[in-house]
Design a protein around this motif. Structure first.
Motif, PDB file in Angstrom:
ATOM      1  N   GLN A 261      16.869  33.343   4.761  1.00  0.00           N
ATOM      2  CA  GLN A 261      16.554  32.024   5.280  1.00  0.00           C
ATOM      3  C   GLN A 261      15.263  31.497   4.667  1.00  0.00           C
ATOM      4  OE1 GLN A 261      16.371  31.841   9.528  1.00  0.00           O
ATOM      5  NE2 GLN A 261      16.409  29.620   9.599  1.00  0.00           N
ATOM      6  N   THR A 262      14.289  32.399   4.484  1.00  0.00           N
ATOM      7  CA  THR A 262      13.037  32.009   3.846  1.00  0.00           C
ATOM      8  C   THR A 262      13.282  31.569   2.411  1.00  0.00           C
ATOM      9  OG1 THR A 262      11.813  33.596   5.210  1.00  0.00           O
ATOM     10  CG2 THR A 262      10.713  32.771   3.228  1.00  0.00           C
ATOM     11  N   PHE A 263      14.099  32.336   1.673  1.00  0.00           N
ATOM     12  CA  PHE A 263      14.411  31.995   0.286  1.00  0.00           C
ATOM     13  C   PHE A 263      15.127  30.642   0.216  1.00  0.00           C
ATOM     14  CE2 PHE A 263      14.321  36.235  -2.242  1.00  0.00           C
ATOM     15  CZ  PHE A 263      13.047  36.469  -1.761  1.00  0.00           C
ATOM     16  N   THR A 264      16.100  30.439   1.104  1.00  0.00           N
ATOM     17  CA  THR A 264      16.846  29.180   1.108  1.00  0.00           C
ATOM     18  C   THR A 264      15.925  27.993   1.338  1.00  0.00           C
ATOM     19  OG1 THR A 264      18.839  30.286   1.930  1.00  0.00           O
ATOM     20  CG2 THR A 264      18.720  27.908   2.216  1.00  0.00           C
ATOM     21  N   LYS A 265      14.990  28.149   2.272  1.00  0.00           N
ATOM     22  CA  LYS A 265      14.059  27.058   2.570  1.00  0.00           C
ATOM     23  C   LYS A 265      13.130  26.796   1.379  1.00  0.00           C
ATOM     24  CE  LYS A 265      11.073  25.283   6.209  1.00  0.00           C
ATOM     25  NZ  LYS A 265      10.188  24.582   5.277  1.00  0.00           N
ATOM     26  N   LYS A 266      12.668  27.854   0.701  1.00  0.00           N
ATOM     27  CA  LYS A 266      11.796  27.677  -0.459  1.00  0.00           C
ATOM     28  C   LYS A 266      12.529  26.952  -1.585  1.00  0.00           C
ATOM     29  CE  LYS A 266       8.693  30.562  -1.804  1.00  0.00           C
ATOM     30  NZ  LYS A 266       7.957  31.753  -2.288  1.00  0.00           N
ATOM     31  N   VAL A 267      13.803  27.290  -1.794  1.00  0.00           N
ATOM     32  CA  VAL A 267      14.590  26.605  -2.822  1.00  0.00           C
ATOM     33  C   VAL A 267      14.744  25.134  -2.464  1.00  0.00           C
ATOM     34  CG1 VAL A 267      16.866  26.426  -3.890  1.00  0.00           C
ATOM     35  CG2 VAL A 267      15.826  28.666  -3.573  1.00  0.00           C
ATOM     36  N   GLN A 268      15.056  24.843  -1.201  1.00  0.00           N
ATOM     37  CA  GLN A 268      15.216  23.458  -0.775  1.00  0.00           C
ATOM     38  C   GLN A 268      13.915  22.668  -0.932  1.00  0.00           C
ATOM     39  OE1 GLN A 268      16.722  23.902   3.224  1.00  0.00           O
ATOM     40  NE2 GLN A 268      18.838  23.646   2.542  1.00  0.00           N
ATOM     41  N   ASP A 269      12.802  23.303  -0.633  1.00  0.00           N
ATOM     42  CA  ASP A 269      11.517  22.619  -0.732  1.00  0.00           C
ATOM     43  C   ASP A 269      11.128  22.314  -2.174  1.00  0.00           C
ATOM     44  OD1 ASP A 269      11.272  22.722   1.990  1.00  0.00           O
ATOM     45  OD2 ASP A 269       9.941  24.450   2.032  1.00  0.00           O
ATOM     46  N   ASN A 270      11.573  23.153  -3.125  1.00  0.00           N
ATOM     47  CA  ASN A 270      11.091  23.039  -4.502  1.00  0.00           C
ATOM     48  C   ASN A 270      12.134  22.597  -5.516  1.00  0.00           C
ATOM     49  OD1 ASN A 270       8.313  24.028  -4.112  1.00  0.00           O
ATOM     50  ND2 ASN A 270       9.289  25.973  -3.618  1.00  0.00           N
ATOM     51  N   GLU A 271      13.421  22.538  -5.111  1.00  0.00           N
ATOM     52  CA  GLU A 271      14.466  22.315  -6.105  1.00  0.00           C
ATOM     53  C   GLU A 271      14.340  20.968  -6.807  1.00  0.00           C
ATOM     54  OE1 GLU A 271      18.304  22.511  -4.352  1.00  0.00           O
ATOM     55  OE2 GLU A 271      17.841  21.166  -2.689  1.00  0.00           O
ATOM     56  N   HIS A 272      13.876  19.937  -6.120  1.00  0.00           N
ATOM     57  CA  HIS A 272      13.763  18.624  -6.760  1.00  0.00           C
ATOM     58  C   HIS A 272      12.702  18.650  -7.868  1.00  0.00           C
ATOM     59  CE1 HIS A 272      13.859  14.302  -7.314  1.00  0.00           C
ATOM     60  NE2 HIS A 272      12.561  14.256  -7.136  1.00  0.00           N
ATOM     61  N   ALA A 273      11.519  19.212  -7.548  1.00  0.00           N
ATOM     62  CA  ALA A 273      10.450  19.282  -8.544  1.00  0.00           C
ATOM     63  C   ALA A 273      10.863  20.152  -9.730  1.00  0.00           C
ATOM     64  CB  ALA A 273       9.168  19.830  -7.907  1.00  0.00           C
ATOM     65  N   ILE A 274      11.538  21.270  -9.444  1.00  0.00           N
ATOM     66  CA  ILE A 274      11.996  22.152 -10.516  1.00  0.00           C
ATOM     67  C   ILE A 274      13.001  21.434 -11.399  1.00  0.00           C
ATOM     68  CG2 ILE A 274      13.303  24.272 -10.999  1.00  0.00           C
ATOM     69  CD1 ILE A 274      12.110  25.451  -8.449  1.00  0.00           C
ATOM     70  N   ASP A 275      13.934  20.747 -10.790  1.00  0.00           N
ATOM     71  CA  ASP A 275      14.994  20.054 -11.538  1.00  0.00           C
ATOM     72  C   ASP A 275      14.418  19.000 -12.477  1.00  0.00           C
ATOM     73  OD1 ASP A 275      17.596  19.253 -12.292  1.00  0.00           O
ATOM     74  OD2 ASP A 275      17.616  17.694 -10.764  1.00  0.00           O
ATOM     75  N   VAL A 276      13.431  18.251 -12.004  1.00  0.00           N
ATOM     76  CA  VAL A 276      12.824  17.209 -12.841  1.00  0.00           C
ATOM     77  C   VAL A 276      12.195  17.810 -14.093  1.00  0.00           C
ATOM     78  CG1 VAL A 276      10.967  15.494 -12.971  1.00  0.00           C
ATOM     79  CG2 VAL A 276      12.436  15.602 -10.943  1.00  0.00           C
ATOM     80  N   VAL A 277      11.371  18.850 -13.905  1.00  0.00           N
ATOM     81  CA  VAL A 277      10.684  19.468 -15.045  1.00  0.00           C
ATOM     82  C   VAL A 277      11.686  20.181 -15.953  1.00  0.00           C
ATOM     83  CG1 VAL A 277       8.942  21.151 -15.733  1.00  0.00           C
ATOM     84  CG2 VAL A 277       8.567  19.729 -13.705  1.00  0.00           C
ATOM     85  N   ALA A 278      12.645  20.876 -15.342  1.00  0.00           N
ATOM     86  CA  ALA A 278      13.625  21.632 -16.133  1.00  0.00           C
ATOM     87  C   ALA A 278      14.479  20.721 -16.993  1.00  0.00           C
ATOM     88  CB  ALA A 278      14.507  22.471 -15.207  1.00  0.00           C
ATOM     89  N   ARG A 279      14.846  19.544 -16.485  1.00  0.00           N
ATOM     90  CA  ARG A 279      15.657  18.606 -17.279  1.00  0.00           C
ATOM     91  C   ARG A 279      14.889  18.117 -18.503  1.00  0.00           C
ATOM     92  NH1 ARG A 279      20.350  16.505 -15.148  1.00  0.00           N
ATOM     93  NH2 ARG A 279      20.804  17.149 -12.997  1.00  0.00           N
ATOM     94  N   TYR A 280      13.608  17.845 -18.311  1.00  0.00           N
ATOM     95  CA  TYR A 280      12.798  17.440 -19.470  1.00  0.00           C
ATOM     96  C   TYR A 280      12.760  18.568 -20.498  1.00  0.00           C
ATOM     97  CZ  TYR A 280      10.947  12.990 -17.787  1.00  0.00           C
ATOM     98  OH  TYR A 280      10.817  11.690 -17.391  1.00  0.00           O
TER      99      TYR A 280
END
Length: 382
Positions: A261-280
């Motif tokens: 549950q902790t891992f799932t919440k961390k992914v949800q909290d950070n996935e948008h920021a990660i996706d933006v940088v990763a796409r670039y």
């Protein structure tokens, strides 16, 4: 509502129109709506926001009983407007039901309670506040960790489910149930309800009731009772080991769920920021320009990454997952690549990323990208 403060709690039964199986009983302290206009305005604002057309569900109508949604709204605004706001107390209550029909009769029992109840910087939410207080409360000292976990999380009705439904939360938005021995001041529950203690008690009663044999052969009875005690002791030890192993497995399972549950919440909290940088990064990676991807790379293996030149037609995020270290994320994209002849092919590209406050984009690529044909990997999985 009234500011008259008695000893915490009430006697007898009271009726309430709340249709939820669990909710809160709340008593004001010295500062209350009768002597503070700001509190009256806060309650008016919440009632208008939650129940603009139905006053029968309002805080005014049902106080001193509040749904979890009403209570969190009230607590949040009081916390923002006052320093260390203090209630006489709060308690978890339910109402009498017959054939699954809620009667509206509330009984103040001996369940979880906090008195006094203080809203300060340490307050996070209602479930954690009640769980913390209960696991510190000597009234619940004879309950094992597993007992309390079932009480708060799995039995019907339970605090976690009722809180989720009242506030309209998803499972991942629920507060995480604290593992054993993680709450400051909680009671030591090791050995609570131990099997060996129960068995030893029954053995003693049996021996004292039987006593020496009526035939006067005390030595024979002594040998018999000694053998009996030995057998029961072995059984008790065996049951104790089984019980301990079961408790350990339950705790391990809870800790695993807590981690997931902790891992799932961390992914949800950070996935948008990660996706933006990763796409670039993916975009620059396929330009073939090494200088363009350097700002995205960390110091380790990632610095050896060699870009490739290709015409990217599409970039689709497949998944973002958190590695076991709890800090590094595995990012996977499916990239559509168009050749010079116009043919379109797809491939999967995966790499690891980690937060870095000193980096230009606050996230860095930690590993060299791994590329493989998307169609072949799909076939393998099938």
């Amino acid at each position: 509502m009234t500011s008259h403060i008695q000893s915490f709690g009430f006697r007898g039964k009271r009726r309430v129109s709340i249709q939820e199986p669990l909710f809160l009983y709340v008593e004001w302290g010295d500062v209350n709506p009768d002597n503070n206009e700001e509190i009256r305005d806060i309650i008016e604002e919440i009632d208008l926001d939650l129940y603009p057309t139905d006053s029968s569900k309002s805080i005014k109508k049902n106080f001193p009983f509040l749904t979890f949604q009403q209570a969190e709204s009230l607590f949040g605004k009081l916390k923002n407007n006052f320093d260390n706001f203090t209630f006489k107390g709060i308690a978890l209550v339910t109402q009498v039901s017959n054939n699954n029909l809620i009667s509206g009769k509330v009984v103040f029992g001996e369940g979880p309670r906090i008195s006094p109840f203080v809203l300060d910087d340490e307050y996070k939410n209602i479930p954690l506040a009640l769980i913390y207080a209960t696991r510190r409360d000597p009234r619940f000292g004879h309950y094992s960790f597993d007992d309390l976990t079932k009480y708060f999380c799995t039995m019907e009705p339970n605090l976690m489910d009722c809180y989720k439904h009242s506030l309209g939360l998803s499972v991942t938005e629920l507060p995480i149930y604290p593992p054993n021995n993680t709450i400051e001041g909680e009671l030591d529950r090791e050995g609570v309800k131990g099997v060996s203690g129960v068995e030893q008690s029954s053995t003693t009663n049996y021996a004292s009731s039987v006593g020496p044999g009526s035939n006067g052969n005390s030595e024979l009875w002594y040998k018999f009772l000694t053998a009996l005690f030995a057998i029961i002791s072995v059984i008790a030890i065996g049951l104790g080991i089984l019980n301990y192993n079961h408790a350990q497995k339950q705790e391990e399972k809870l800790e695993y769920l807590y981690q997931q549950q902790t891992f799932t919440k961390k992914v949800q909290d950070n996935e948008h920021a990660i996706d933006v940088v990763a796409r670039y990064f993916v975009t620059y990676y396929f330009t073939g320009n090494k200088d363009a991807i350097v700002p995205f790379l960390s110091g380790g293996d990632a610095k050896f990454t060699q870009p490739t030149k290709a015409q990217v037609a599409s970039t689709i995020l497949e998944k973002i997952s958190l590695n076991e270290d709890g800090e590094t994320y595995l990012v996977t994209y499916v990239v559509g690549i168009r050749t010079e002849s116009g043919t379109l092919s797809s491939e999967r590209i995966s790499f690891e990323m980690k937060a870095d406050d000193n980096a230009k984009f606050k996230w860095v690529v930690k590993s060299e990208p791994i590329r493989e044909p998307f169609s072949s990997t799909t076939e393998k999985n099938n």
